[in-house]
Design an enzyme around this catalytic site. Structure first.
Site, mmCIF file in Angstrom:
data_model
loop_
_atom_site.group_PDB
_atom_site.id
_atom_site.type_symbol
_atom_site.label_atom_id
_atom_site.label_comp_id
_atom_site.label_asym_id
_atom_site.label_seq_id
_atom_site.Cartn_x
_atom_site.Cartn_y
_atom_site.Cartn_z
ATOM 1 N N TRP B 147 0.834 -1.214 0.000
ATOM 2 C CA TRP B 147 0.000 0.000 0.000
ATOM 3 C C TRP B 147 0.857 1.248 0.000
ATOM 4 C CZ3 TRP B 147 -1.041 4.134 3.404
ATOM 5 C CH2 TRP B 147 -0.315 4.126 4.604
ATOM 6 N N TYR B 262 -2.304 9.604 12.297
ATOM 7 C CA TYR B 262 -3.040 10.327 13.336
ATOM 8 C C TYR B 262 -4.424 10.720 12.866
ATOM 9 C CZ TYR B 262 1.166 9.918 15.867
ATOM 10 O OH TYR B 262 2.231 9.364 16.499
ATOM 11 N N HIS B 307 10.709 8.092 10.605
ATOM 12 C CA HIS B 307 10.875 6.908 11.448
ATOM 13 C C HIS B 307 10.286 5.667 10.762
ATOM 14 C CE1 HIS B 307 6.876 7.945 13.675
ATOM 15 N NE2 HIS B 307 6.629 7.081 12.745
ATOM 16 N N ARG B 455 7.843 -9.164 7.309
ATOM 17 C CA ARG B 455 6.451 -8.995 6.918
ATOM 18 C C ARG B 455 6.313 -9.172 5.407
ATOM 19 N NH1 ARG B 455 5.464 -2.468 7.062
ATOM 20 N NH2 ARG B 455 3.456 -3.084 6.211
#
Lengths: 302, 541
Positions: B147, B262, B307, B455
């Protein structure tokens, strides 16, 4: 490890919990990170355990307070709600204290990061190139002496046959001579490295972005087309260390493992000279074994 | 969850709703904030089911070592689309749906400020997702580069690249229009007396979220447009061979992507800050601190993006900066968690279904926050990065964070929407079932990541088999929950107890001042605020 010698909390906490976690690399039901075989991996492990325990303690306090509240201040037990909604002292404390805790975490992390960024003073350099879906390794030098040893390392045949869709082969039966299951973690030709030697890696990608990761060495570094990343390792004990590509790189992303075979420096030097002779017979005519000449495998890049 | 049934309920508060008569008039041409909110929620629920089905494909393949069900390339399409569908199709539209329903009710406004644009914001979405999901049926299949769409890999896709880019553009347009509408509504349509610092937390968090959306959705649009021209028009923004830089895409993408994180959690903070005081029967602890904490998190979200890419080879100074700035987020987030706990402290608590979900949110989101803090420590992140530890982390904050809060909000406001109560026994069963299986799914993924499982792989070494099987069992249990939800809410709609105007004893705020179900038009004249009507009318806290 020396970064923490005088700063014993991490070590104490680590000792306190080491019983809880098996020490083997990639064991079934494994719960925790393996400390690895380099200074970098030990430091990563210690920082991991430090932050894990800090989080566990904070969690215990916060969730403990929540559960006490949930059992004590129930309407069904006749609790009457207080009306206050503000407490400057408490709010100041729980803003300041976390800042101090963060400093406690950031200080050792910064020290470790600075030492990890220092790639100078290496004794040899290996160039790592990510391809879809295999790894290329170039041995560039040993000390002052240039080398032109290059090979491709890709998924071992037994794993490759087993991993085909509905192959009917059992991944549990893919084992090496020692009986260790190496399914998807074995290659045809491992990267041989010397122990107790600062090895510098320069890492790049040929087609898409890959990421070179051997957990026992303690870091991963992206292999990006057009960009060369450099990093280093210094392996403390001989052994076979396995890893995998860690950046999605297409359909066979899960099938381009990495195997590092760490051997004592003398043994490594002998192996490297032998490879050099095999791949570049004209450069070192004296040592060239005649049978292994492979003309295609000798590009002259450094 | 459809709100279509005619209200035959013999409520005392009967009113003349003036709902449009025809189906198309009512739903396709609607400009009513409640109907659009309902549409958003139904859409989000549908997308969540599709995304969940994809996760079942993923977990079925990962249940045992060896490839049993799908080819690796199709597996990659599933992971890519699962994320895009869940983020842009389920979580974000669900929050926008809740905003549409509740913000006008919470601030005493008759509707959203820009009702026609509101209709358009919604009706773009189904077309965006038809385009995106349609790629699965095209030659070459759907997007399979993750994605995050990192070039050069994402550019190896076929026609799906163009469809994905245009779908993202359309979602972006929808989000931006939705955000403009929310800001315009909150800043202009508050009833007299509803000052900014008297607004409910849900409205506050959405105001801040809307600014984040406006700031970053255009950045994403720019990034994917550059992908499009790199792929089809020969540019080299991200092509190193043409002088471009693949890492630049990651910087631009995560400059969008971190605030996006967020965007998906701030409204959740708002919801939980509504529910916990209600069922603690005590005002929210540190109301103003909560608002400032959300604002600081929003600000920090713009300076932590790298990050996500500690392993790309940034200079030391860059890694240190992003490590420190990321760790700072723990401070305002900690304030929020401490304030929720303090709100419960010395309360008079009951544990109706919405409260259970809210408490589940606080505990499990905090666990996701802890792993987030661990991920901020760069030398440790060199191990965690791109492993299942990261997968566990973001599912804790997105599933047990964002989605738990959405479910909590639905249970909380459902009586206001429909005039019917939800069966508490079944609601609690839904909660406990989810608690068991969601943790079974995601907690073992921490172990897998720490043990070294990357992953986005379709197959793995046998050492990872046991925890993967546990995780898959959890995922199959989770897959039953959407159907459970349909049954529970259909049952409520059909035969639930009639909801009073204030179904929860401790609920405060303007939305509880209108009848249940809320009439089609509310606050056509601004309400007169009386003392005690607003949850945060007392500004001293």
């Amino acid at each position: 490890m020396r970064n923490f010698g005088k700063w014993g909390l991490g070590t104490v906490l680590m000792a306190g919990c080491s019983w809880a976690f098996a020490a083997a690399e990639r064991a079934p039901w494994q719960l925790n990170m393996h400390p690895g075989v380099t200074q970098t991996s030990h430091e990563a492990y210690q920082l991991h355990m430090l932050s894990l325990w800090i989080c566990a303690v904070i969690g215990l306090i916060v969730f403990g307070a929540m559960f006490i509240a949930m059992f004590k201040f129930r309407k069904s037990k006749g609790a009457v709600a207080a009306t206050w909604s503000h407490n400057t002292v408490a709010e100041t404390i729980w803003t300041i204290v976390p800042i101090l805790i963060l400093v406690v975490m950031a200080y050792p992390a910064t020290k470790v990061l600075i030492s990890e960024a220092y790639t100078n003073e290496s004794q040899m350099t290996v160039k790592v190139t990510g391809y879809q879906w295999k790894w290329g390794y170039d041995y560039v030098n040993w000390g002052d002496k240039p080398y032109h040893v290059r090979f491709i390392s890709k998924l071992a045949g037994d794993s490759d046959r087993t991993r085909q869709l509905r192959s009917g082969l059992d991944p549990n039966s893919v084992k090496n001579a020692q009986g260790e299951n190496t399914y998807l973690l074995d290659v045809d030709k491992p990267l041989v490295l010397p122990t107790n030697t600062k090895v510098r890696f320069v890492i790049t990608g040929d087609d898409v972005i890959h990421s070179w990761w051997v957990p026992a060495l303690g870091w991963k570094s992206d292999a990006i087309p057009g960009i060369i990343n450099d990093t280093w390792t210094n392996i403390s004990e001989p052994g076979i260390y396995r890893g995998q590509c860690a950046e999605l790189c297409g359909q066979d992303h899960g099938f381009m493992p990495i195997v590092v075979k760490a051997v004592p420096p003398e043994e490594f030097k002998a192996w490297l000279d032998q490879q050099e002779a095999a791949q570049n017979p004209s450069a070192t005519p004296a040592a060239a074994p005649v049978a292994q000449q492979t003309p295609t495998a000798a590009p002259s890049n450094g | 969850m459809a709100n279509t049934a005619a209200h035959a309920d013999d409520h005392a508060h009967d009113d003349h709703d003036h709902k449009p008569e025809g189906f198309l008039d009512r739903w396709l041409f609607t400009t009513n904030h409640k109907d659009i909110g309902t549409l958003y929620l139904i859409f989000a629920f549908t997308m969540a089911c599709i995304g969940a089905a994809m996760s079942v494909v993923i977990r079925a393949e990962l249940a045992a070592p060896g490839l049993q069900h799908v080819q690796p390339y199709f597996f990659n399409q599933m992971t890519t689309l699962h994320a895009l569908v869940m983020i842009f199709g389920a979580v974000m539209p669900a929050f926008v749906g809740l905003a549409n329903w509740m913000i006008p009710l919470q601030i005493g406004a008759p509707d959203m400020a820009l009702p026609r644009m509101n209709n358009w914001s919604f009706w773009i979405m189904p077309f965006a997702f038809l385009m995106l999901l349609g790629t699965l049926f095209m030659p070459g299949g759907g997007p399979a580069g993750g994605w995050t769409m990192y070039p050069p890999l994402a550019l190896q896709g076929g026609a799906s690249v163009a469809f994905m880019v245009f779908a993202v553009h359309m979602m972006g347009i929808s989000s931006i229009m939705g955000a403009i509408n929310i800001i315009a509504t909150i800043l202009n349509l508050r009833a007299p007396g509803v000052d900014l610092l008297k607004m409910p937390l849900f409205t506050w968090t959405w105001l801040i979220t809307a600014f984040l959306l406006i700031a970053v959705m255009p950045v994403l649009a720019g990034a994917v447009t550059m992908l499009l021209t790199d792929k089809f028009f020969g540019t080299s923004f991200f092509n190193a061979a043409g002088g471009g830089d693949p890492v630049m895409f990651q910087h631009i993408f995560w400059f969008f992507g971190h605030p996006e994180v967020y965007i998906m959690i701030l409204p959740a903070f708002g919801i939980v800050s509504e529910i916990i005081p209600t069922f603690s029967r005590k005002p929210l602890f540190g109301y103003q601190a909560m608002v400032y904490a959300v604002a600081s998190i929003a600000f920090l979200s713009f300076i932590v993006w790298a990050h996500h890419m500690f392993t790309v080879g940034m200079p030391l100074g860059g890694e240190l900066f992003f490590m420190y700035s990321t760790m700072l987020i723990a401070i305002p987030t900690g304030v929020k968690v401490f304030n929720w706990v303090s709100t419960m402290w010395k309360g008079s608590m009951t544990f109706e279904t919405p409260m259970l979900w809210a408490i589940g949110f606080v505990i499990l989101f905090t666990i996701g926050g802890f792993s987030g803090l661990m991920l901020a420590i760069v030398p440790a992140d060199f191990q965690y990065h791109d492993t299942y530890f990261v997968v566990a982390h973001f599912h804790y904050v997105l599933v047990t964070g964002a989605i738990f809060s959405i479910i909590a909000a639905i249970y909380y406001w459902w009586p206001k929407w429909t005039g019917r109560m939800v069966n508490e026994t079944w609601g609690k069963f839904h909660f406990w079932w989810t608690m068991v299986f969601v943790n079974l799914t995601f907690f073992p993924q921490h172990f897998l990541g720490l043990a070294g499982m990357p992953r986005r792989i379709p197959d793995y070494n046998v050492a990872f088999a046991d925890w993967n099987l546990v995780s898959s069992i959890g995922a199959f249990g989770m897959f039953l929950t959407p159907f459970m939800m349909i049954a529970i809410f259909a049952m409520s709609k059909k035969s639930g107890a009639i909801a009073p105007q204030r179904p929860w004893e401790g609920a405060h705020g303007l939305e509880w001042e209108v009848p249940s179900p809320a009439p089609h038009h509310t606050f056509t004249t601004p309400p007169v605020i009386k003392p005690g009507m607003l949850a945060h009318g007392d500004v001293s806290h």
